[in-house]
Design an enzyme around this catalytic site. Sequence first.
Site, PDB file in Angstrom:
ATOM      1  N   HIS A  70      -9.604   2.011  -1.302  1.00 11.66           N
ATOM      2  CA  HIS A  70      -8.175   1.807  -1.056  1.00 11.66           C
ATOM      3  C   HIS A  70      -7.586   1.184  -2.316  1.00 11.66           C
ATOM      4  O   HIS A  70      -7.740  -0.015  -2.562  1.00 11.66           O
ATOM      5  CB  HIS A  70      -7.971   0.903   0.157  1.00 11.66           C
ATOM      6  N   PHE A  91       1.381  -3.018   4.598  1.00 10.28           N
ATOM      7  CA  PHE A  91       1.660  -4.318   5.193  1.00 10.28           C
ATOM      8  C   PHE A  91       3.128  -4.624   4.961  1.00 10.28           C
ATOM      9  O   PHE A  91       3.706  -4.246   3.939  1.00 10.28           O
ATOM     10  CB  PHE A  91       0.806  -5.398   4.539  1.00 10.28           C
ATOM     11  N   GLU A 112      -2.688   5.650  13.357  1.00  9.80           N
ATOM     12  CA  GLU A 112      -2.271   6.810  12.572  1.00  9.80           C
ATOM     13  C   GLU A 112      -2.500   8.116  13.342  1.00  9.80           C
ATOM     14  O   GLU A 112      -1.655   9.015  13.318  1.00  9.80           O
ATOM     15  CB  GLU A 112      -3.026   6.848  11.234  1.00  9.80           C
ATOM     16  N   LYS A 156     -10.206   7.829   1.183  1.00 13.25           N
ATOM     17  CA  LYS A 156     -10.479   6.449   0.753  1.00 13.25           C
ATOM     18  C   LYS A 156     -11.963   6.106   0.740  1.00 13.25           C
ATOM     19  O   LYS A 156     -12.378   5.190   0.039  1.00 13.25           O
ATOM     20  CB  LYS A 156      -9.717   5.464   1.635  1.00 13.25           C
ATOM     21  N   CYS A 164       0.815  -1.227   0.000  1.00  6.76           N
ATOM     22  CA  CYS A 164       0.000   0.000   0.000  1.00  6.76           C
ATOM     23  C   CYS A 164       0.843   1.270   0.000  1.00  6.76           C
ATOM     24  O   CYS A 164       0.300   2.368  -0.081  1.00  6.76           O
ATOM     25  CB  CYS A 164      -0.925  -0.013   1.195  1.00  6.76           C
ATOM     26  N   HIS A 180      -3.472   8.007   5.667  1.00  5.78           N
ATOM     27  CA  HIS A 180      -3.619   6.682   5.070  1.00  5.78           C
ATOM     28  C   HIS A 180      -5.066   6.228   5.303  1.00  5.78           C
ATOM     29  O   HIS A 180      -5.706   5.711   4.403  1.00  5.78           O
ATOM     30  CB  HIS A 180      -2.602   5.715   5.665  1.00  5.78           C
TER      31      HIS A 180
END
Lengths: 391, 86
Positions: free
Chosen positions: A319, A378, A293, A314, A150, A282
């Site tokens: 996403h 990730f 976050e 998003k 990502c 994010h």
Amino acid sequence: MRRVVITGAGTVNALAHDLPGTMRAMAEGRSAIGPLAFRDVDRLSVRIGAQVRGWPEDAQHDRFTGFALAAAAEALAMAGDGAGEGAGVVIGSAAGGIGTWEENYRAVFQDGKNRVPPLTVPRLMLNAASSQIAMRHGLRGPSFAVSSACSSANHAIGQAFRLVRDGYAPAMVAGGAEAMLCFGGIKAWEGLRVLSPDGCRPFSASRNGMVMGEGAAVFMLEDADRARARGAKALAEVAGFGMTADAGDLVAPSVEGAAAAMRAALDEARLAPEDVGYINAHGTGTRLNDRCEVAAIRAAFGPAADRAMVSSTKAMHGHAIGATGAIELVACLMALDQGVIAPTIGLDRPDPDCDLDHVPNEARRALVGAALSNSFAFGGLNAVLALKASP
Amino acid sequence: MTVAERVIALIAARALADPAAITPGMTVESLGLDSLGLVEAVFTIEEAFDITVPFTPNEDGPGGFDVSTVGAIIRGVEGLIAAKAA
């Protein structure tokens, strides 16, 4: 060291097939999330996503490359004669030509065929988007693909920024492209149990996971002096880039790793936290990401965290995995160039642990001198871009 | 092996723990299972019993599948097996 500006931008995503349409949708707070439509979708337990509609089948390219080519063409058209032979291309993607893998595995495993088309490998390779853009526009500078799940797009743009800044190329075409909305792509994400069955609501107490999107966004990054000399309009300056690895948990985010990446981006850009008016978060809409976050922004910004607008877009474009940082950079350009802050839509009931100014549900007008764009992947890879309003 | 014993064995395998040391009152956190570890344990339970466990680590509070303790997971799995047989 050179300064680096963005002189062209283009995108294809579920909100629109171009930059103006995407900015309009973001300013209107529109969501492109809806029912997924592709083969075997009835065998999925998650059937929503932000899918690009009305995109033609392409016999030559994988879908992710098609998105990237269209976004690059728009960016280069806006940039005018800025590219030139010495420019290179860096496109980030998490899964590259996953649709091509799936189609051909289906043919040989399920349908029992013993032959696949000759262009299977050049279609599925992760660098297909970078190579096709370079070929179409005659760009012979440094070109490669970047993959960090990502964070792919932010890593790609960060590399391009440094290549221009440090004099390795006069200009770079950079961004991200992803087309994971296919049976196997969603099925894999289903296994992790991070997808929401009903919508993306970042920072909201009612959130229950992320919603996948797809698309591409591509930018022309250029030496600021060169852009000025040829009279090109700069949309914003790319001023800093921070990247860190958590080297901890495989999937759970880390407050310290994310905060360190934000601090590094601010330091390189010579920005103080209070200079930053907007952070594109994010903001995936998972409990772990959102709370982590917000804590990371508080750790990196201190008291200035309460003065920054922090939205996640998003809930509008989904996403888009390896393309997401690039599509989100569009929101940063809109903030810096037009003074319009994209909202966090679907924020019906704030999570008490997500207590920053998340620009709920409606866009806002504001003059912003600097912005950050966060991506956390990730594998614990964090990549943060720092931008300034055009000098 | 009862359902409870099988569930405990599957959780123990994921948590690298001795099944004999696991009691129904224990929380998954106390076994050292984080969110991903629990997702993996639930997957092995689904495969073992051929059921779908409606569990997501993204939801707070009541409503979803109760994973607060080993006993709660066992009861939930027993319910899903009974529902499947019905």
